[in-house]
Design a protein around this motif. Structure first.
Motif, PDB file in Angstrom:
ATOM      1  N   ARG A 237      -6.573   7.996  10.158  1.00 42.35           N
ATOM      2  CA  ARG A 237      -7.920   8.311   9.678  1.00 42.35           C
ATOM      3  C   ARG A 237      -7.861   8.650   8.194  1.00 42.35           C
ATOM      4  O   ARG A 237      -7.102   9.515   7.780  1.00 42.35           O
ATOM      5  N   ILE A 238      -8.648   7.949   7.401  1.00 42.14           N
ATOM      6  CA  ILE A 238      -8.748   8.267   5.976  1.00 42.14           C
ATOM      7  C   ILE A 238     -10.223   8.247   5.599  1.00 42.14           C
ATOM      8  O   ILE A 238     -10.916   7.258   5.829  1.00 42.14           O
ATOM      9  N   ASP A 239     -10.707   9.337   5.053  1.00 45.07           N
ATOM     10  CA  ASP A 239     -12.060   9.367   4.493  1.00 45.07           C
ATOM     11  C   ASP A 239     -12.228  10.613   3.658  1.00 45.07           C
ATOM     12  O   ASP A 239     -11.344  11.466   3.606  1.00 45.07           O
ATOM     13  N   SER A 284      -6.280  -1.702   7.217  1.00 43.68           N
ATOM     14  CA  SER A 284      -5.248  -1.021   6.437  1.00 43.68           C
ATOM     15  C   SER A 284      -5.867  -0.285   5.267  1.00 43.68           C
ATOM     16  O   SER A 284      -6.873  -0.712   4.710  1.00 43.68           O
ATOM     17  N   CYS A 285      -5.230   0.813   4.918  1.00 45.93           N
ATOM     18  CA  CYS A 285      -5.692   1.596   3.780  1.00 45.93           C
ATOM     19  C   CYS A 285      -4.943   1.142   2.534  1.00 45.93           C
ATOM     20  O   CYS A 285      -3.732   0.914   2.579  1.00 45.93           O
ATOM     21  N   VAL A 286      -5.647   1.048   1.437  1.00 44.67           N
ATOM     22  CA  VAL A 286      -5.030   0.656   0.168  1.00 44.67           C
ATOM     23  C   VAL A 286      -3.972   1.675  -0.257  1.00 44.67           C
ATOM     24  O   VAL A 286      -3.043   1.353  -0.991  1.00 44.67           O
ATOM     25  N   SER A 287      -4.094   2.918   0.246  1.00 42.21           N
ATOM     26  CA  SER A 287      -3.117   3.958  -0.110  1.00 42.21           C
ATOM     27  C   SER A 287      -1.824   3.849   0.686  1.00 42.21           C
ATOM     28  O   SER A 287      -0.904   4.639   0.469  1.00 42.21           O
ATOM     29  N   GLY A 372      -9.696  -0.934   3.597  1.00 50.72           N
ATOM     30  CA  GLY A 372     -10.808  -0.123   4.081  1.00 50.72           C
ATOM     31  C   GLY A 372     -11.747   0.360   2.997  1.00 50.72           C
ATOM     32  O   GLY A 372     -12.961   0.419   3.194  1.00 50.72           O
ATOM     33  N   TYR A 373     -11.199   0.688   1.824  1.00 47.30           N
ATOM     34  CA  TYR A 373     -12.046   1.318   0.788  1.00 47.30           C
ATOM     35  C   TYR A 373     -13.079   0.361   0.212  1.00 47.30           C
ATOM     36  O   TYR A 373     -14.000   0.803  -0.457  1.00 47.30           O
ATOM     37  N   VAL A 374     -12.920  -0.955   0.422  1.00 48.35           N
ATOM     38  CA  VAL A 374     -13.927  -1.899  -0.059  1.00 48.35           C
ATOM     39  C   VAL A 374     -14.676  -2.585   1.078  1.00 48.35           C
ATOM     40  O   VAL A 374     -15.355  -3.593   0.856  1.00 48.35           O
TER      41      VAL A 374
END
Ligand SMILES: Nc1nc2c(c(=O)[nH]1)N[C@H]1C(S)=C(S)[C@@H](COP(=O)(O)O)O[C@H]1N2
Ligand SMILES: [Mo]
Length: 516
Positions: A237-239, A284-287, A372-374
């Motif tokens: 989870r990333i937000d 996938s998360c860019v981080s 995910g961020y875009v």
């Protein structure tokens, strides 16, 4: 008997009283928030403002150090800073009353104003901050007041700690009561969340188009290897949301507007009545660092965004869709990725359940092939069709690229890094991905040997990651194992190392193992 006469013990007691008073204030603030303004808890609004204001390197560091526990870490950090300020306020209150109380009220006011500015959606967003400041200010004034001898006795020396018993008793009441109130406030917010009840009662419609089943050969059955479908509970989870937004589906709607011929508003009931598609997509998360775990694969249920956009009819000069969540997060997706034939969907289901609250309940976006961020806006409520040269998204304003296709990557899951291995036959295995392009092969290199072809499991589709493995007869000694993927369009994963910012990490994943 002011400065010179204050014994250090009284100074420390005042500092302790400051911390106790702040705890009482925090408790009052959290309780008020739970009862009257659930999205405006002083901790959450200050934390949220810090997250939004934090430079990219700080966000990277938080994720690198704490992974998905970044929010807990941030809360602890805020609590520590608050404790230091509170100790200082207690000491200031002793020296120049009511300086400590003024500091406390000022802090409450900052929380109140921050809540107002963040448009939390609560009717009285400023209330928790005001209450917290007032309670902390009153408490520090009252507690530290007990440390001052009342009638000045010119003759005798001042007692070390006047009103000693009363002081300690009330300080304990403030500290313990405050801590309990914080716990109660958080429990009330989490438990009384009617939204979990609403979610539990939901029955998702069946898809009109079902996802292809997981192929028989998708799981290699190697112990320690990530499962092909990530269970919801294990999904990263990333937000930026310190408090998970709660949206009752009945109140949810999505507005599609901007550079369109026809503006559309879609309600929950309308969405459920549409022919839904099921699709398996790796997010996938860019981080995610090389070898990292900010990636997961799920079966999503939703409605193709291209169908909605076809109804809205974007104008020919539009090239981007800015999706917005109920808490203000935004993502910029290329219009093309949402209108071409890939399964970019407005998702309501994840692995056969309604979306978990932390993964975007009731509705989020899922777009194969984009970080995910875009693309993967959770709690999505608004799609604005626009242009990259006219609007910017949350992370674009913080130094990340405005476009974020997921890069070709592979990782080694077994053997684990730094693991002692017994000599003999073992298995090297891992995952490889480039969603929407797909992986054709994975190669493994042991020490400085030749690159060997690993065997690839059957991928669910080009939109998902795939397992790979290679048998290895491990000889005693220290070894380095590395892997690289080759995509369906013939690219070999680059050995050039790049950090996550601004558009995704690259390089080969490498693990060191010692064989005994
Ligand atoms: N509303 C909202 N949606 C968001 C984010 C966010 O901060 N807020 N983060 C994005 C990022 S950076 C990623 S990697 C994915 C992660 O989705 P997950 O938490 O379901 O794995 O959500 C995206 N959607
Ligand atoms: Mo992300």
């Amino acid at each position: 008997m002011n400065d010179a006469g204050t014994p250090p013990r009284i100074g420390w007691a005042a500092a302790g009283a400051g911390v106790a008073a702040a705890t009482a204030g925090a408790g009052a603030g959290e309780l008020t928030a739970a009862l009257a303004a659930p999205s405006s808890s002083p901790f959450a609004v200050i934390g949220g403002a810090l997250i939004d204001a934090a430079p990219t390197w700080a966000k990277d560091l938080m994720i690198e150090w704490f992974d998905t526990a970044d929010k807990i870490a941030l809360t602890v950090l805020i609590a520590l800073v608050l404790a230091v300020v509170a100790a200082w306020a207690g000491w200031a209150e002793l020296r120049r009353p009511p300086a400590g109380a003024v500091i406390a009220v000022a802090f409450g006011a900052v929380a109140a104003i921050t809540a107002l500015l963040r448009e939390t959606g609560d009717p009285l967003p400023f209330l928790p901050g005001i209450v917290a400041g007032a309670v902390a200010g009153g408490a520090v004034h009252f507690l530290v007041g007990m440390l001052r001898p009342r009638p000045p006795r010119a003759d005798a020396q001042a007692p070390d700690l006047p009103n000693r018993r009363a002081f300690f008793a009330w300080t304990a009441v403030a500290a313990v009561g405050g801590a309990l109130a914080v716990a109660a406030g958080n429990a009330a917010r989490a438990g009384s969340r009617a939204i979990t009840t609403v979610r539990d009662a939901l029955v998702l419609p069946s898809p009109t188009t079902t996802a292809p089943p997981v192929p028989a050969g998708a799981e290699l059955g190697v112990e320690g290897l990530a499962p092909v479908i990530t269970p919801n509970a294990d999904f990263y989870r990333i937000d930026t949301a310190l408090i998970v937004p709660t949206i009752d589906p009945v109140d949810w709607s999505l507005r599609i507007h901007g550079m369109v011929e026809e503006e559309i508003v879609l309600t929950w009931d309308e969405l459920l009545a549409l022919p839904l598609t099921e699709t398996t997509v790796t997010l996938s998360c860019v981080s995610n660092e090389v070898g990292g775990s900010l990636i997961g694969n799920a079966r999503w249920l939703g409605y193709p965004i291209r169908e909605l956009l076809a109804r809205a009819r974007p104008t020919s000069d539009a090239d981007m869709v800015l999706s917005r969540s109920s808490d203000g997060f935004t993502a910029s997706s290329p219009l093309e990725a949402l209108t071409d034939d890939r399964d970019a969907i407005l998702a309501i289901g994840m692995n056969g359940e309604p979306l978990p609250p932390e993964h975007g309940f009731p509705v989020r976006m899922v777009v194969p092939g984009l970080y995910g961020y875009v693309s993967a806006t959770k709690w999505v409520v608004d799609l604005e069709v626009t242009r990259f040269d006219q609007a910017r998204a949350y992370w674009t304003d913080r130094g990340w690229s405005e476009r974020g296709p997921i890069k070709l990557q592979s990782r080694i899951d077994v053997p684990r890094r730094g693991r002692q291995l017994a000599a003999g036959d073992t298995m090297i295995a891992g995952m490889a991905w480039q969603p929407h392009t797909g992986v054709e092969a994975v190669e493994v290199q042991i020490d400085d040997g030749d690159w060997q072809a690993a065997s690839l499991a059957t991928a669910i589709s080009d939109d998902t990651w795939v397992q790979w493995s290679l048998p290895w007869t491990a000889e005693p000694g220290d070894h380095t194992v590395r892997c690289r993927a080759i995509s369906n369009d013939g690219q070999t994963q680059t050995s050039d190392t790049a950090p996550p910012a601004p558009d995704g990490a690259t390089g080969w994943h490498e693990v060191q193992v010692s064989v005994a």
